[in-house]
Design a protein around this motif. Structure first.
Motif, mmCIF file in Angstrom:
data_model
loop_
_atom_site.group_PDB
_atom_site.id
_atom_site.type_symbol
_atom_site.label_atom_id
_atom_site.label_comp_id
_atom_site.label_asym_id
_atom_site.label_seq_id
_atom_site.Cartn_x
_atom_site.Cartn_y
_atom_site.Cartn_z
ATOM 1 N N TYR A 4 0.987 -1.207 0.123
ATOM 2 C CA TYR A 4 -0.013 -0.039 0.076
ATOM 3 C C TYR A 4 0.777 1.350 0.088
ATOM 4 C CZ TYR A 4 -3.803 -2.834 1.085
ATOM 5 O OH TYR A 4 -5.010 -3.941 1.004
ATOM 6 N N LEU A 5 0.420 2.139 -0.827
ATOM 7 C CA LEU A 5 1.523 3.253 -0.875
ATOM 8 C C LEU A 5 0.288 4.486 -0.760
ATOM 9 C CD1 LEU A 5 3.865 2.679 -4.136
ATOM 10 C CD2 LEU A 5 4.163 2.392 -1.580
ATOM 11 N N TYR A 125 -11.890 13.923 6.069
ATOM 12 C CA TYR A 125 -12.711 12.675 6.017
ATOM 13 C C TYR A 125 -12.328 11.866 4.834
ATOM 14 C CZ TYR A 125 -14.853 14.707 1.458
ATOM 15 O OH TYR A 125 -15.031 14.895 -0.004
ATOM 16 N N THR A 126 -12.902 10.517 4.937
ATOM 17 C CA THR A 126 -12.422 9.273 4.064
ATOM 18 C C THR A 126 -13.428 8.872 3.317
ATOM 19 O OG1 THR A 126 -10.739 9.109 5.918
ATOM 20 C CG2 THR A 126 -11.166 7.335 4.016
ATOM 21 N N THR A 127 -13.000 8.803 2.037
ATOM 22 C CA THR A 127 -14.096 8.036 1.222
ATOM 23 C C THR A 127 -13.498 6.943 0.464
ATOM 24 O OG1 THR A 127 -15.701 8.520 -0.698
ATOM 25 C CG2 THR A 127 -13.854 9.705 -0.599
ATOM 26 N N SER A 128 -14.381 6.007 -0.003
ATOM 27 C CA SER A 128 -13.654 4.711 -0.610
ATOM 28 C C SER A 128 -13.978 4.682 -2.412
ATOM 29 C CB SER A 128 -14.689 3.492 -0.161
ATOM 30 O OG SER A 128 -14.313 3.488 1.240
ATOM 31 N N CYS A 129 -13.331 4.060 -3.034
ATOM 32 C CA CYS A 129 -13.478 3.908 -4.466
ATOM 33 C C CYS A 129 -14.059 2.727 -4.777
ATOM 34 C CB CYS A 129 -12.023 3.848 -4.912
ATOM 35 S SG CYS A 129 -12.021 3.819 -6.952
ATOM 36 N N VAL A 130 -15.313 3.187 -5.320
ATOM 37 C CA VAL A 130 -16.467 2.349 -5.814
ATOM 38 C C VAL A 130 -16.679 2.663 -7.353
ATOM 39 C CG1 VAL A 130 -18.695 1.129 -5.504
ATOM 40 C CG2 VAL A 130 -17.244 2.010 -3.453
ATOM 41 N N ARG A 166 -8.938 4.120 -1.389
ATOM 42 C CA ARG A 166 -9.499 5.276 -0.699
ATOM 43 C C ARG A 166 -8.956 6.398 -0.939
ATOM 44 N NH1 ARG A 166 -8.380 1.093 2.604
ATOM 45 N NH2 ARG A 166 -6.509 2.485 3.743
ATOM 46 N N ALA A 167 -9.800 7.523 -0.536
ATOM 47 C CA ALA A 167 -8.853 9.061 -0.630
ATOM 48 C C ALA A 167 -9.537 9.705 0.709
ATOM 49 C CB ALA A 167 -9.746 9.607 -1.930
ATOM 50 N N VAL A 168 -8.403 10.473 1.067
ATOM 51 C CA VAL A 168 -8.452 11.211 2.321
ATOM 52 C C VAL A 168 -8.563 12.641 1.880
ATOM 53 C CG1 VAL A 168 -7.758 11.751 4.604
ATOM 54 C CG2 VAL A 168 -7.556 9.507 3.705
ATOM 55 N N ILE A 169 -9.782 13.323 1.939
ATOM 56 C CA ILE A 169 -9.580 14.954 1.668
ATOM 57 C C ILE A 169 -9.400 15.595 2.988
ATOM 58 C CG2 ILE A 169 -10.882 16.912 1.011
ATOM 59 C CD1 ILE A 169 -11.674 13.314 -0.297
ATOM 60 N N VAL A 179 -5.515 16.103 -1.023
ATOM 61 C CA VAL A 179 -6.376 14.812 -1.150
ATOM 62 C C VAL A 179 -5.019 13.659 -1.264
ATOM 63 C CG1 VAL A 179 -6.345 14.837 -3.711
ATOM 64 C CG2 VAL A 179 -7.626 13.064 -2.445
ATOM 65 N N SER A 180 -5.245 12.755 -0.360
ATOM 66 C CA SER A 180 -4.397 11.715 -0.387
ATOM 67 C C SER A 180 -4.861 10.390 -0.857
ATOM 68 C CB SER A 180 -3.876 11.414 1.166
ATOM 69 O OG SER A 180 -3.263 12.424 1.638
ATOM 70 N N LEU A 181 -4.411 9.731 -2.084
ATOM 71 C CA LEU A 181 -5.076 8.490 -2.495
ATOM 72 C C LEU A 181 -4.217 7.462 -2.156
ATOM 73 C CD1 LEU A 181 -5.081 9.711 -6.390
ATOM 74 C CD2 LEU A 181 -6.815 9.882 -4.583
ATOM 75 N N ILE A 182 -4.948 6.125 -1.369
ATOM 76 C CA ILE A 182 -4.259 5.073 -1.133
ATOM 77 C C ILE A 182 -4.312 4.035 -2.039
ATOM 78 C CG2 ILE A 182 -4.557 3.582 0.440
ATOM 79 C CD1 ILE A 182 -5.488 6.865 1.761
ATOM 80 N N LEU A 183 -3.247 3.627 -2.423
ATOM 81 C CA LEU A 183 -3.175 2.777 -3.457
ATOM 82 C C LEU A 183 -2.781 1.311 -2.996
ATOM 83 C CD1 LEU A 183 -1.020 5.175 -6.101
ATOM 84 C CD2 LEU A 183 -3.339 4.991 -5.703
#
Length: 390
Positions: A4-5, A125-130, A166-169, A179-183
């Motif tokens: 995970y990056l 806040y955190t949101t998921s990629c769907v 996920r993405a953290v705004i 925005v931080s993209l969790i890969l």
């Protein structure tokens, strides 16, 4: 192998997008606090119920209690306030997951009872990629749920074999948005059985040093400028000016912004230095040996919290963990790295903190105390790797 990056980008939302982001911050905080209050009430009821059962010498029926004391569904809470329907629903689910994780840590004894979120806390806040609802659109835009395409500075592309999870705004104190993209990256490593697990030249030992981050087993130290200590004089002047201003006046907020800019500059300098020095070590070495130390205990013993925490040693170790090709070997905290002679291996009974030069009475070695400890950590790391190889 899954790795995970995190890739962070600066975003520039327009007026409507900023309003929606601030509303999401507010409703996520409200959802977290509402559920926390309900969970705290259930927890207090369970304690009183278990005490009554103990007095009456009855068995505690946890299953019956949990069935009769359930949290309301999120759909019911959404009907109470219409503003929930305006924001991203996945961010509310993330807040519920954060709360459940906080209670799991509390029940297992890893942390204290969860606290309520305040307005002064970090706005995030955190949101998921769907269904690919989070993606990068070229070099200037990032697609986010409910926000649409947001203007951004995409200074580096994500790996080809990666997937956005996920993405953290977040918003900092200066009003800047990130925005931080969790890969999730899939790595296919071909392991050769005949090849040794390590080479001695690719192993390095690091010993923590107050004020200078670390000392290597090769005797080198990073040129850490200590940005916070250098900014203390300016910070005193700004705080003195702040005390002379009328509270909540224009001059007051001007001083507040100057203090925030100074702190942000210090943080950026430290981050930049830690990224650069961790990249050098990760590219040159495959295995890094460190000690299992507690910075809190060191700060209490030395009574120098600023000198200990300013280095960002824990952050530096985290940087190396996801940059290095091999792994980090953690040496036991009871290993006497400072008392052992790195040449002959003789152990001293006592070694005071003010003795900065290590002198061996057996072989006559005279060496810096921290370099001696770093060499011993490297030797212990090699020994642990040999045990792993067997």
């Amino acid at each position: 192998m899954v790795k995970y990056l995190t890739y962070e980008y600066r975003i520039y939302p327009n007026k409507k997008q900023r309003e929606l982001i601030s509303l999401t911050f507010k409703m996520c905080r409200y959802m977290y606090n509402t559920l926390l209050k309900l969970k705290a009430d259930i927890f207090n009821q369970f304690i009183s119920y278990s005490n009554e059962c103990y007095k009456n010498q009855e068995n505690v029926d946890e299953k019956t209690f949990s069935k009769s004391h359930k949290l309301p569904r999120m759909s019911i809470l959404k009907k109470v306030d219409e503003r929930y329907s305006k924001i991203d629903s996945l961010s509310l689910c993330a807040e519920l997951n954060h709360l459940n994780r906080a209670f799991e840590n509390f029940y297992s004894g890893r942390s204290k009872f969860p606290k309520y979120k305040r307005r002064k806390d970090k706005n995030t806040y955190t949101t998921s990629c769907v269904n690919n609802n989070i993606r990068i659109e070229g070099r200037k835009k990032i697609r986010l749920p409910k926000l649409g395409n947001v203007k951004a500075v995409v200074h580096r592309n994500i790996p080809e074999n990666s997937k956005i999870k996920r993405a953290v705004i977040k918003e900092d104190k200066m009003g800047k948005y990130y925005v931080s993209l969790i890969l999730e990256v899939m790595e296919n490593k071909e392991i050769d059985i005949n090849e040794p697990i390590y080479i001695k030249e690719n192993v390095i030992g690091l010993d923590f040093k107050v004020g200078e981050i670390f000392v290597t087993s090769e005797g080198t130290k990073p040129d850490f400028e200590r940005p916070y200590k250098k900014s203390l004089e300016k910070l005193r002047i700004y705080e003195k000016n702040l005390r002379n201003k009328v509270r909540f006046s224009k001059g007051y907020w001007r001083c507040i912004n100057e203090i925030r800019k100074l702190h942000k500059k210090v943080v950026n300098k430290r981050k930049d230095f830690l990224h650069k020095i961790s990249k050098r070590i990760a590219e040159k070495y495959e295995y890094v040996g460190i000690e299992d130390i507690s910075l809190k205990e060191i700060a209490k013993r030395l009574s120098t919290g600023i000198n200990v925490y300013e280095t960002g040693y824990k952050t530096f170790i985290e940087r190396i963990k996801y940059k290095i090709k091999g792994e980090i070997i953690v040496v036991d905290k009871w290993y006497p790295s400072s008392k052992l002679c790195s040449n002959c291996g003789k152990k001293k009974r006592k070694l005071k903190l003010d003795m900065r030069v290590y002198r061996c009475g057996k072989c006559g070695l005279k060496i810096d105390r921290d370099i001696n400890a770093a060499i011993n950590i490297k030797k212990e790391t090699i020994r642990m790797l040999e045990v792993m190889l067997k």
